[in-house]
Motif scaffolding. Structure first.
Motif, mmCIF file in Angstrom:
data_model
loop_
_atom_site.group_PDB
_atom_site.id
_atom_site.type_symbol
_atom_site.label_atom_id
_atom_site.label_comp_id
_atom_site.label_asym_id
_atom_site.label_seq_id
_atom_site.Cartn_x
_atom_site.Cartn_y
_atom_site.Cartn_z
ATOM 1 N N GLN A 2 0.816 -1.235 -0.010
ATOM 2 C CA GLN A 2 -0.031 0.021 0.005
ATOM 3 C C GLN A 2 0.785 1.261 0.000
ATOM 4 N N SER A 3 0.341 2.199 -0.426
ATOM 5 C CA SER A 3 0.871 3.751 -0.415
ATOM 6 C C SER A 3 0.013 4.751 -0.091
ATOM 7 N N VAL A 4 0.696 5.969 0.024
ATOM 8 C CA VAL A 4 -0.346 7.092 0.435
ATOM 9 C C VAL A 4 0.429 8.205 -0.445
ATOM 10 N N THR A 5 -0.611 9.140 -1.144
ATOM 11 C CA THR A 5 -0.007 9.925 -1.640
ATOM 12 C C THR A 5 -1.044 11.500 -1.122
ATOM 13 N N GLN A 6 -0.212 12.335 -0.502
ATOM 14 C CA GLN A 6 -0.490 13.489 -0.165
ATOM 15 C C GLN A 6 -0.375 14.751 -1.207
ATOM 16 N N LEU A 7 -1.281 15.044 -2.086
ATOM 17 C CA LEU A 7 -1.188 15.887 -3.233
ATOM 18 C C LEU A 7 -0.460 17.234 -3.145
ATOM 19 N N ASP A 8 -0.432 17.768 -1.928
ATOM 20 C CA ASP A 8 -0.175 19.067 -1.663
ATOM 21 C C ASP A 8 1.008 19.231 -0.345
ATOM 22 N N SER A 9 2.112 19.597 -0.770
ATOM 23 C CA SER A 9 2.914 19.695 0.428
ATOM 24 C C SER A 9 2.840 20.687 1.473
ATOM 25 N N HIS A 10 2.276 21.949 0.709
ATOM 26 C CA HIS A 10 1.773 23.065 1.659
ATOM 27 C C HIS A 10 0.528 23.368 1.187
ATOM 28 N N LEU A 21 -7.427 19.191 2.384
ATOM 29 C CA LEU A 21 -6.125 18.640 2.181
ATOM 30 C C LEU A 21 -6.448 17.265 1.751
ATOM 31 N N ARG A 22 -5.692 16.963 0.488
ATOM 32 C CA ARG A 22 -5.981 15.870 -0.526
ATOM 33 C C ARG A 22 -5.349 14.637 -0.085
ATOM 34 N N CYS A 23 -5.678 13.526 -0.371
ATOM 35 C CA CYS A 23 -4.891 12.256 0.046
ATOM 36 C C CYS A 23 -5.662 11.161 -0.974
ATOM 37 N N ASN A 24 -4.599 10.496 -1.522
ATOM 38 C CA ASN A 24 -4.872 9.241 -2.355
ATOM 39 C C ASN A 24 -4.271 7.858 -1.591
ATOM 40 N N TYR A 25 -4.674 7.085 -1.858
ATOM 41 C CA TYR A 25 -4.081 5.761 -1.503
ATOM 42 C C TYR A 25 -4.094 4.708 -2.303
ATOM 43 N N SER A 26 -3.473 3.876 -2.134
ATOM 44 C CA SER A 26 -3.557 2.309 -2.853
ATOM 45 C C SER A 26 -3.336 1.362 -1.938
ATOM 46 N N SER A 27 -4.283 0.182 -1.854
ATOM 47 C CA SER A 27 -4.157 -0.872 -1.323
ATOM 48 C C SER A 27 -4.704 -2.027 -1.731
ATOM 49 N N LYS A 69 -14.137 4.901 -2.294
ATOM 50 C CA LYS A 69 -13.093 3.838 -2.885
ATOM 51 C C LYS A 69 -13.069 3.850 -4.251
ATOM 52 N N SER A 70 -13.976 4.274 -5.107
ATOM 53 C CA SER A 70 -13.733 4.428 -6.513
ATOM 54 C C SER A 70 -12.824 5.465 -6.934
ATOM 55 N N GLU A 71 -12.612 6.491 -6.197
ATOM 56 C CA GLU A 71 -11.501 7.376 -6.332
ATOM 57 C C GLU A 71 -10.177 7.200 -5.489
ATOM 58 N N THR A 72 -10.240 6.140 -4.793
ATOM 59 C CA THR A 72 -9.014 5.857 -3.817
ATOM 60 C C THR A 72 -8.563 7.131 -3.127
ATOM 61 N N SER A 73 -9.842 7.802 -2.518
ATOM 62 C CA SER A 73 -9.227 9.085 -1.985
ATOM 63 C C SER A 73 -9.826 9.001 -0.525
ATOM 64 N N PHE A 74 -9.319 9.933 0.331
ATOM 65 C CA PHE A 74 -9.689 10.180 1.750
ATOM 66 C C PHE A 74 -9.185 11.651 2.228
#
Lengths: 114, 115
Positions: A2-10, A21-27, A69-74
């Protein structure tokens, strides 16, 4: 894996305006998802978590997040930013593959201006 | 209830020296975790204790790192000898229960600088 991507650092917002605050994940497995916050010189504090119950999760201090789930976002949201929300925010995932280890995103620094 | 505490808050050492970090978990928490954040990178899992036993040490970077939890209370993480790339913030966390979805309570971290 699994991995997590936070789309914005600031992210910078004005006090009283919405926060996103945006977050996408893969699992590969049904994940548990968390948002943690770290204020300067403080420990990481849990804001909210998703563990396969309601997809809209409410946390402390007016924050909430929606599991899609469909967008793998949180993504983490708050209707109105307060000066005290300035901190670093971490999106975190764990699943059966990771065991008890939390898998962190790189973090998003939130700046709130008057 | 006291939270997770870590000592020291900051440590500056020279390359080749030894440093020992300490973590005191929340009282009654059998599960203790170490994580670290190297500059510009994500917070990464190092290892997990259940009481005094190492449950998972898959994240330990190499044999220069030694973690112990004698008696199942506090834990130490020793780096010997320290290298420049060991610089970062070392976090400790604890939990009463372990498993998917359980909250881990974090300490403020120890900032380690190797010069």
């Amino acid at each position: 894996a699994q991995s997590v991507t936070q789309l914005d650092s600031h992210v910078s917002v004005s006090e009283g305006t919405p926060v996103l605050l945006r977050c996408n994940y893969s699992s590969s497995y049904s994940p548990s998802l968390f948002w943690y916050v770290q204020h300067p010189n403080k420990g990481l504090q849990l804001l909210l978590k998703y563990t396969s119950a309601a997809t809209l999760v409410k946390g402390i201090n007016g924050f909430e997040a929606e599991f899609k789930k469909s967008e793998t976002s949180f993504h983490l949201t708050k209707p109105s930013a307060h000066m005290s929300d300035a901190a670093e925010y971490f999106c975190v995932v764990s699943d059966l593959y990771s065991g008890y280890a939390l898998n962190f995103g790189k973090g998003t620094s939130l700046l709130v201006t008057p | 209830e006291a939270g997770v505490t870590q000592f020291p808050s900051h440590s500056v050492i020279e390359k080749g020296q030894t440093v020992t970090l300490r973590c005191d978990p929340i009282s009654g928490h059998d599960n203790l975790y170490w994580y670290r954040r190297v500059m510009g990178k994500e917070i990464k899992f190092l290892l997990h204790f259940v009481k005094e036993s190492k449950q998972d040490e898959s994240g330990m970077p190499n044999n220069r790192f030694l973690a112990e939890r004698t008696g199942g209370t506090y834990s130490t993480l020793k780096v010997q000898p320290a290298e420049l790339e060991d610089s970062g913030v070392y976090f400790c966390a604890s939990s009463q229960l372990a498993g998917l979805g359980y909250e881990q309570y974090f300490g403020p971290g120890t900032r380690l600088t190797v010069t």
